[in-house]
Scaffold this motif. Structure first.
Motif, PDB file in Angstrom:
ATOM      1  N   UNK A 162       0.997  -1.005  -0.189  1.00 44.43           N
ATOM      2  CA  UNK A 162       0.126  -0.112   0.324  1.00 44.43           C
ATOM      3  C   UNK A 162       1.026   1.458   0.032  1.00 44.43           C
ATOM      4  N   UNK A 163       0.587   2.324  -0.526  1.00 45.04           N
ATOM      5  CA  UNK A 163       1.193   3.506  -0.196  1.00 45.04           C
ATOM      6  C   UNK A 163       0.231   4.421  -0.547  1.00 45.04           C
ATOM      7  N   UNK A 164       0.391   5.737   0.341  1.00 46.85           N
ATOM      8  CA  UNK A 164      -0.629   6.613   0.498  1.00 46.85           C
ATOM      9  C   UNK A 164       0.587   7.520   1.116  1.00 46.85           C
ATOM     10  N   UNK A 165       0.702   9.159   0.340  1.00 48.86           N
ATOM     11  CA  UNK A 165       1.006  10.439   0.716  1.00 48.86           C
ATOM     12  C   UNK A 165       1.441  10.601   1.986  1.00 48.86           C
ATOM     13  N   UNK A 166       1.976  11.241   2.992  1.00 46.94           N
ATOM     14  CA  UNK A 166       2.127  12.255   3.543  1.00 46.94           C
ATOM     15  C   UNK A 166       1.407  13.321   4.434  1.00 46.94           C
ATOM     16  N   UNK A 167       0.384  13.112   5.112  1.00 48.97           N
ATOM     17  CA  UNK A 167      -0.251  14.655   5.178  1.00 48.97           C
ATOM     18  C   UNK A 167      -0.163  15.539   5.349  1.00 48.97           C
ATOM     19  N   UNK A 168       1.363  15.970   5.592  1.00 47.06           N
ATOM     20  CA  UNK A 168       1.720  17.170   5.780  1.00 47.06           C
ATOM     21  C   UNK A 168       1.664  17.875   4.476  1.00 47.06           C
ATOM     22  N   UNK A 169       2.538  16.984   3.283  1.00 51.42           N
ATOM     23  CA  UNK A 169       2.128  17.423   2.678  1.00 51.42           C
ATOM     24  C   UNK A 169       1.435  17.452   1.299  1.00 51.42           C
ATOM     25  N   UNK A 170       0.487  16.076   1.400  1.00 49.92           N
ATOM     26  CA  UNK A 170      -0.463  16.273  -0.042  1.00 49.92           C
ATOM     27  C   UNK A 170      -1.864  16.525   1.122  1.00 49.92           C
ATOM     28  N   UNK A 171      -2.577  17.144   0.134  1.00 48.73           N
ATOM     29  CA  UNK A 171      -4.013  17.318   0.710  1.00 48.73           C
ATOM     30  C   UNK A 171      -4.954  16.030   0.860  1.00 48.73           C
ATOM     31  N   UNK A 172      -5.004  14.859  -0.610  1.00 51.85           N
ATOM     32  CA  UNK A 172      -4.974  13.716  -0.512  1.00 51.85           C
ATOM     33  C   UNK A 172      -4.930  12.752   0.845  1.00 51.85           C
ATOM     34  N   UNK A 173      -3.761  12.925   1.326  1.00 56.23           N
ATOM     35  CA  UNK A 173      -3.645  12.093   2.959  1.00 56.23           C
ATOM     36  C   UNK A 173      -3.913  12.093   4.102  1.00 56.23           C
ATOM     37  N   UNK A 174      -4.455  13.900   3.911  1.00 59.92           N
ATOM     38  CA  UNK A 174      -4.542  14.794   5.075  1.00 59.92           C
ATOM     39  C   UNK A 174      -6.401  14.566   5.260  1.00 59.92           C
ATOM     40  N   UNK A 175      -6.872  14.516   4.281  1.00 61.40           N
ATOM     41  CA  UNK A 175      -8.226  14.186   4.193  1.00 61.40           C
ATOM     42  C   UNK A 175      -8.743  12.883   4.540  1.00 61.40           C
ATOM     43  N   UNK A 176      -7.904  11.224   4.300  1.00 63.39           N
ATOM     44  CA  UNK A 176      -7.788  10.682   4.567  1.00 63.39           C
ATOM     45  C   UNK A 176      -6.978  10.525   6.576  1.00 63.39           C
ATOM     46  N   UNK A 177      -6.936  11.059   6.571  1.00 58.81           N
ATOM     47  CA  UNK A 177      -6.632  11.449   7.701  1.00 58.81           C
ATOM     48  C   UNK A 177      -7.717  11.687   8.955  1.00 58.81           C
ATOM     49  N   UNK A 178      -8.427  12.705   8.502  1.00 65.47           N
ATOM     50  CA  UNK A 178      -9.587  13.591   8.946  1.00 65.47           C
ATOM     51  C   UNK A 178     -10.203  12.484   9.036  1.00 65.47           C
ATOM     52  N   UNK A 179     -10.599  12.268   7.705  1.00 67.83           N
ATOM     53  CA  UNK A 179     -11.567  10.320   7.188  1.00 67.83           C
ATOM     54  C   UNK A 179     -11.646   9.619   9.194  1.00 67.83           C
ATOM     55  N   UNK A 180     -10.366   8.849   9.215  1.00 68.59           N
ATOM     56  CA  UNK A 180     -10.603   8.163   9.341  1.00 68.59           C
ATOM     57  C   UNK A 180     -10.960   8.690  11.535  1.00 68.59           C
ATOM     58  N   UNK A 181     -10.196   9.807  11.381  1.00 69.63           N
ATOM     59  CA  UNK A 181     -10.626  10.070  12.788  1.00 69.63           C
ATOM     60  C   UNK A 181     -12.678  10.767  12.996  1.00 69.63           C
ATOM     61  N   UNK A 182     -12.861  10.847  11.921  1.00 76.56           N
ATOM     62  CA  UNK A 182     -14.813  11.432  12.152  1.00 76.56           C
ATOM     63  C   UNK A 182     -14.921   9.543  11.861  1.00 76.56           C
ATOM     64  N   UNK A 183     -14.256   8.724  11.346  1.00 73.62           N
ATOM     65  CA  UNK A 183     -15.535   7.391  11.062  1.00 73.62           C
ATOM     66  C   UNK A 183     -15.289   6.561  12.974  1.00 73.62           C
ATOM     67  N   UNK A 184     -13.555   6.700  13.004  1.00 78.09           N
ATOM     68  CA  UNK A 184     -13.041   5.974  14.501  1.00 78.09           C
ATOM     69  C   UNK A 184     -13.424   7.331  15.925  1.00 78.09           C
ATOM     70  N   UNK A 185     -12.844   7.674  15.429  1.00 80.08           N
ATOM     71  CA  UNK A 185     -12.667   8.627  16.824  1.00 80.08           C
ATOM     72  C   UNK A 185     -11.188   8.639  16.739  1.00 80.08           C
ATOM     73  N   UNK A 186     -11.015   9.500  17.736  1.00 78.89           N
ATOM     74  CA  UNK A 186      -8.867   9.927  16.957  1.00 78.89           C
ATOM     75  C   UNK A 186      -8.074   8.505  17.590  1.00 78.89           C
TER      76      UNK A 186
END
Length: 340
Positions: A162-186
Motif C-alpha cells: 500500500x502507498x499513501x502520501x504524507x499528510x503534511x504535504x498532501x491534501x489527499x492524505x490529510x483528508x484520509x487522516x481526517x476521515x479516519x478520525x471522524x469515522x473511528x474517533x481520534x
C-alpha cells in the motif's frame, strides 16, 4: 525569482515562466491539481483573456507552506485547486482574502457552503471522493481479494503493498487522516494507522504518487481520490477504483485569492473566469474527472455518483481549522512518521 522555485517545474509551452518580476499583464498562480489540468487551465485563461500566466504546480500542503512563508511578501496572486481543508486553514490565518464574485450563484450548494464556511476567502471549484485504487493484474496474479472497506487494509497479505502520501504535504492524505478520525474517533484512528503501517511501503510526498505506482504495478494499492484512480484507468492502466463500503470522506477542491497579492485585479479576473461553465467544462479534456462546481457542467460519466457512495458528514470547518489540523499532523508525525 522567489527563492526555491524550480524552473523545470514550471510549464514551458504557452505559459510564462517565473523569470524576474511579473509583467503588468501576468497572473501568477500556484496550482494544486494534476499537472495536465494546471497547464490546460492556464493556457485556456490566456486564450480567453489575453493574460499571460506564470504557473507553478505544488501539492496542497506544499502550496500552503509556501504561501505562509511568503506572507510578508506574497509572490503569487491566486491559489487554484487542492483540498479545501488547507484553503480553510489559509483563510483562518488571513493568508487569503475575501472576494464576492458575481458568478457565485452558478455553483452547487456544496461549493457555496465552502465559500460561506471560509467567510468568502475560498470557494469550492470541484469535489472528489476519497478511496483507493488497486492493480487488478497484481491481485489476480497473487490470488488476493481486493479491499472493499477501510478495515480490509489491515489484511497481512497486503504487507508492503500500500502507498499513501504524507499528510503534511498532501491534501489527499490529510483528508484520509481526517476521515479516519471522524469515522473511528481520534485514538482508534491512530491505532488503525499503526496497525496498517507494516502494509505501507512508502509515505509519498504527492497524493497521486501511490495510485501512479499502483497503475504501473510497483505497488498493489494506492490510497487516492477516486478521480485520480479513474484517470489512470482511462489511460489504459489495470486499476479499479474503490469507495470504502464502511464510509469515506471527500474533498471540496478550492480556489483562493492570496492576501496582498501582487496583482489583485488579475486575481479577481481569473477567479470570476474559473467559476464559469465554459472554464470548468474544459476539465475533462485535460483528463480531470473531478465533479465540477458549476451547476451547468455535467459530471463525467466515469465519476462516482455521490448519491450512491457512503459519505461521512465531513466537518470541513473543524478539520480545516489551524488548531485541529496542526494537532493531527503533529500526532501523525510523533506516532507514525517518526517511527519510520
Amino acid at each position: 525569482m522567489p527563492k526555491g522555485l524550480n524552473r523545470a517545474a514550471l510549464t514551458a509551452v504557452g505559459l510564462v515562466a517565473f523569470a524576474g518580476a511579473a509583467s503588468a499583464d501576468e497572473l501568477v498562480m500556484y496550482c494544486s491539481v494534476q499537472q495536465s489540468w494546471c497547464e490546460a487551465t492556464a493556457a485556456a485563461f490566456t486564450a480567453d483573456t489575453g493574460v499571460d500566466v506564470a504557473m507553478q504546480r505544488k501539492d496542497t500542503g506544499a502550496a500552503l507552506a509556501q504561501i505562509r512563508a511568503e506572507a510578508s511578501n506574497p509572490q503569487a496572486d491566486v491559489w487554484w485547486g487542492g483540498s479545501g481543508d488547507a484553503h480553510i486553514q489559509a483563510a483562518s490565518e488571513d493568508l487569503t482574502e475575501a472576494y464576492e464574485s458575481p458568478n457565485i450563484d452558478q455553483l452547487q450548494d456544496w461549493a457555496i457552503e465552502q465559500y460561506e464556511t471560509a467567510d468568502h476567502k475560498t470557494v469550492g471549484i470541484y469535489s472528489g471522493v476519497l478511496g483507493w485504487g488497486y492493480n487488478t493484474e497484481f491481485f489476480d496474479r497473487m490470488g488476493l481479494k481486493p479491499p472493499l472497506a477501510w478495515s480490509d487494509l489491515e489484511n497481512p497479505d497486503y504487507e508492503g503493498e500500500i502507498q499513501v502520501a504524507n499528510p503534511n504535504t498532501s491534501g489527499t492524505a490529510y483528508t484520509a487522516l481526517a476521515t479516519l478520525v471522524q469515522l473511528y474517533g481520534e485514538d482508534e484512528a491512530f491505532e488503525f494507522l499503526k496497525r496498517i503501517d507494516d502494509n505501507i511501503s512508502e509515505y509519498t510526498q504527492s497524493g497521486t504518487a501511490g495510485i501512479r505506482a499502483a497503475a504501473l504495478g510497483e505497488t498493489g494499492i494506492g490510497i487516492a481520490f477516486l478521480h485520480d484512480v479513474i484517470q489512470q484507468a482511462a489511460a489504459g492502466f489495470p486499476v479499479k477504483a474503490v469507495a470504502p463500503s464502511d464510509g469515506t470522506g471527500y474533498e471540496i477542491g478550492s480556489m483562493s485569492i492570496i492576501a496582498n497579492a501582487p496583482d489583485p485585479e488579475l486575481a479577481k479576473q481569473f477567479y470570476d473566469w474559473a467559476l464559469t461553465a465554459k472554464a470548468q467544462s474544459r476539465a475533462l479534456e485535460a483528463g480531470a474527472y473531478q465533479i465540477q462546481a458549476n451547476k451547468a457542467v455535467a459530471p463525467p460519466p466515469e465519476a462516482p455518483k455521490l448519491e450512491d457512495t457512503k459519505l461521512i458528514d465531513y466537518d470541513f470547518a473543524k478539520y480545516g481549522s489551524a488548531e485541529t489540523r496542526s494537532h493531527l499532523l503533529k500526532r501523525w508525525d510523533d506516532e507514525i512518521g517518526s517511527q519510520r
